[in-house]
Design a protein around this motif. Structure first.
Motif, PDB file in Angstrom:
ATOM      1  N   ASP A   5      49.825  40.417  38.240  1.00 48.12           N
ATOM      2  CA  ASP A   5      49.249  40.784  39.231  1.00 48.12           C
ATOM      3  C   ASP A   5      48.194  40.453  40.721  1.00 48.12           C
ATOM      4  N   ILE A   6      49.939  39.922  41.092  1.00 49.24           N
ATOM      5  CA  ILE A   6      49.551  39.626  42.320  1.00 49.24           C
ATOM      6  C   ILE A   6      50.048  41.161  43.429  1.00 49.24           C
ATOM      7  N   GLN A   7      50.944  41.739  42.824  1.00 44.17           N
ATOM      8  CA  GLN A   7      51.242  42.824  42.822  1.00 44.17           C
ATOM      9  C   GLN A   7      50.084  44.018  42.686  1.00 44.17           C
ATOM     10  N   ALA A   8      49.397  43.885  41.684  1.00 45.97           N
ATOM     11  CA  ALA A   8      48.138  44.621  41.810  1.00 45.97           C
ATOM     12  C   ALA A   8      47.150  44.256  43.349  1.00 45.97           C
ATOM     13  N   LEU A   9      46.794  43.045  42.517  1.00 43.54           N
ATOM     14  CA  LEU A   9      45.728  43.009  44.076  1.00 43.54           C
ATOM     15  C   LEU A   9      46.468  42.977  45.490  1.00 43.54           C
ATOM     16  N   ARG A  10      47.461  43.244  45.850  1.00 39.93           N
ATOM     17  CA  ARG A  10      48.032  43.953  47.152  1.00 39.93           C
ATOM     18  C   ARG A  10      47.787  44.993  47.442  1.00 39.93           C
ATOM     19  N   GLU A  11      47.964  46.045  46.165  1.00 41.24           N
ATOM     20  CA  GLU A  11      47.461  47.426  46.377  1.00 41.24           C
ATOM     21  C   GLU A  11      45.982  47.463  46.657  1.00 41.24           C
ATOM     22  N   ARG A  12      44.958  46.858  45.597  1.00 39.62           N
ATOM     23  CA  ARG A  12      43.995  47.157  46.048  1.00 39.62           C
ATOM     24  C   ARG A  12      43.332  46.779  47.715  1.00 39.62           C
ATOM     25  N   LEU A  13      43.528  45.971  47.771  1.00 40.16           N
ATOM     26  CA  LEU A  13      43.655  45.516  49.288  1.00 40.16           C
ATOM     27  C   LEU A  13      44.319  46.149  50.331  1.00 40.16           C
ATOM     28  N   ALA A  14      45.620  46.690  50.306  1.00 42.90           N
ATOM     29  CA  ALA A  14      45.969  47.914  51.609  1.00 42.90           C
ATOM     30  C   ALA A  14      44.746  48.428  51.806  1.00 42.90           C
ATOM     31  N   GLY A  15      44.175  48.638  50.468  1.00 43.06           N
ATOM     32  CA  GLY A  15      43.411  50.140  51.416  1.00 43.06           C
ATOM     33  C   GLY A  15      41.825  50.272  51.920  1.00 43.06           C
ATOM     34  N   GLU A  16      41.595  48.204  52.087  1.00 43.81           N
ATOM     35  CA  GLU A  16      40.248  47.925  52.368  1.00 43.81           C
ATOM     36  C   GLU A  16      40.186  47.450  53.201  1.00 43.81           C
ATOM     37  N   HIS A  17      39.294  47.756  54.029  1.00 45.08           N
ATOM     38  CA  HIS A  17      38.918  47.876  55.798  1.00 45.08           C
ATOM     39  C   HIS A  17      38.532  46.790  55.612  1.00 45.08           C
ATOM     40  N   SER A  18      38.466  45.511  54.870  1.00 43.99           N
ATOM     41  CA  SER A  18      38.012  43.946  54.786  1.00 43.99           C
ATOM     42  C   SER A  18      38.454  42.910  53.981  1.00 43.99           C
ATOM     43  N   VAL A  19      39.035  41.952  53.761  1.00 43.96           N
ATOM     44  CA  VAL A  19      38.880  40.968  52.604  1.00 43.96           C
ATOM     45  C   VAL A  19      36.955  41.154  52.172  1.00 43.96           C
ATOM     46  N   SER A  20      36.446  41.679  50.402  1.00 49.12           N
ATOM     47  CA  SER A  20      35.447  41.237  49.837  1.00 49.12           C
ATOM     48  C   SER A  20      35.633  39.776  48.986  1.00 49.12           C
ATOM     49  N   VAL A  21      34.566  39.862  49.168  1.00 53.71           N
ATOM     50  CA  VAL A  21      33.978  38.167  48.615  1.00 53.71           C
ATOM     51  C   VAL A  21      35.062  37.772  47.049  1.00 53.71           C
ATOM     52  N   PRO A  22      34.796  39.297  46.203  1.00 52.56           N
ATOM     53  CA  PRO A  22      35.340  38.785  45.134  1.00 52.56           C
ATOM     54  C   PRO A  22      36.383  38.907  44.581  1.00 52.56           C
ATOM     55  N   MET A  23      37.467  39.352  45.931  1.00 50.73           N
ATOM     56  CA  MET A  23      39.048  38.991  46.284  1.00 50.73           C
ATOM     57  C   MET A  23      39.603  38.100  46.260  1.00 50.73           C
ATOM     58  N   HIS A  24      38.142  36.966  47.103  1.00 55.12           N
ATOM     59  CA  HIS A  24      38.838  35.790  47.507  1.00 55.12           C
ATOM     60  C   HIS A  24      39.676  34.751  46.801  1.00 55.12           C
ATOM     61  N   ALA A  25      37.970  34.707  45.083  1.00 55.85           N
ATOM     62  CA  ALA A  25      39.161  33.907  43.823  1.00 55.85           C
ATOM     63  C   ALA A  25      40.364  34.165  44.047  1.00 55.85           C
ATOM     64  N   GLU A  26      40.479  35.867  43.847  1.00 52.58           N
ATOM     65  CA  GLU A  26      42.338  36.711  43.377  1.00 52.58           C
ATOM     66  C   GLU A  26      43.225  35.788  44.326  1.00 52.58           C
ATOM     67  N   ILE A  27      43.216  35.479  45.896  1.00 52.96           N
ATOM     68  CA  ILE A  27      43.925  36.150  46.767  1.00 52.96           C
ATOM     69  C   ILE A  27      44.579  33.961  46.400  1.00 52.96           C
ATOM     70  N   LYS A  28      42.998  33.597  46.242  1.00 51.89           N
ATOM     71  CA  LYS A  28      43.240  31.800  46.223  1.00 51.89           C
ATOM     72  C   LYS A  28      43.949  31.319  45.251  1.00 51.89           C
ATOM     73  N   ASP A  29      44.087  32.169  44.183  1.00 52.94           N
ATOM     74  CA  ASP A  29      45.044  32.263  42.788  1.00 52.94           C
ATOM     75  C   ASP A  29      46.240  32.080  43.123  1.00 52.94           C
ATOM     76  N   ALA A  30      46.646  33.255  43.394  1.00 48.12           N
ATOM     77  CA  ALA A  30      47.751  33.979  44.232  1.00 48.12           C
ATOM     78  C   ALA A  30      47.889  33.182  45.088  1.00 48.12           C
ATOM     79  N   LEU A  31      47.539  32.569  45.568  1.00 43.91           N
ATOM     80  CA  LEU A  31      48.660  31.447  46.789  1.00 43.91           C
ATOM     81  C   LEU A  31      48.901  30.228  46.611  1.00 43.91           C
ATOM     82  N   GLU A  32      47.753  29.348  45.455  1.00 37.47           N
ATOM     83  CA  GLU A  32      47.729  28.578  44.229  1.00 37.47           C
ATOM     84  C   GLU A  32      49.111  28.417  43.368  1.00 37.47           C
ATOM     85  N   THR A  33      49.384  29.681  42.900  1.00 36.77           N
ATOM     86  CA  THR A  33      50.460  29.897  41.730  1.00 36.77           C
ATOM     87  C   THR A  33      51.623  30.073  43.225  1.00 36.77           C
ATOM     88  N   ALA A  34      51.688  31.039  44.735  1.00 38.25           N
ATOM     89  CA  ALA A  34      52.842  31.176  45.319  1.00 38.25           C
ATOM     90  C   ALA A  34      53.601  29.411  45.718  1.00 38.25           C
TER      91      ALA A  34
END
Length: 123
Positions: A5-34
């Motif tokens: 899941d974290i790898q898939a998030l990384r792949e999506r994020l790598a092409g973005e010009h900014s961090v979108s609001v929907p990604m905030h929750a996913e990034i937070k979950d990933a960081l809390e997991t790790a």
């Protein structure tokens, strides 16, 4: 959130010009997991996860004494940034190296941090 899941998030994020609001929750979950308990010590809100200063602060808290290497050409229209996070710049055999790329600096930094999160989540 698991490693895939974290790898898939990384792949999506790598092409973005900014961090979108929907990604905030996913990034937070990933960081809390790790990094369990991080949200008890640090704010993982839009300000922290979208601004370069906030992300650099977060890297400093999560990975104290690690080296941050940033390479980019700011004069290019779609600046291409590369970020590397590693324990030491003295050795090339660090066990974990976070690597991220992106058209903007904030997503590149987060992609590198999430690379380390993915490895930690797999342990």
């Amino acid at each position: 959130m698991g490693r895939q899941d974290i790898q898939a998030l990384r792949e999506r994020l790598a092409g973005e010009h900014s961090v979108s609001v929907p990604m905030h929750a996913e990034i937070k979950d990933a960081l809390e997991t790790a990094f369990p308990g991080i949200s008890d010590r640090e704010r993982l809100d839009a300000t922290t996860l979208t601004g370069v200063d906030g992300i650099l602060h977060l890297v400093g808290v999560l990975l104290p004494d690690w080296s941050i290497s940033l390479i980019g050409t700011a004069s290019e229209p779609d600046r291409h940034w590369t970020c590397t996070l590693r324990r030491s710049t003295a050795d090339d055999d660090d066990e974990i190296i976070g690597h991220g790329q992106g058209p903007r600096l904030a997503p590149a930094l987060l992609t590198a941090l999430l690379g380390i999160a993915a490895v930690r989540a797999a342990r």
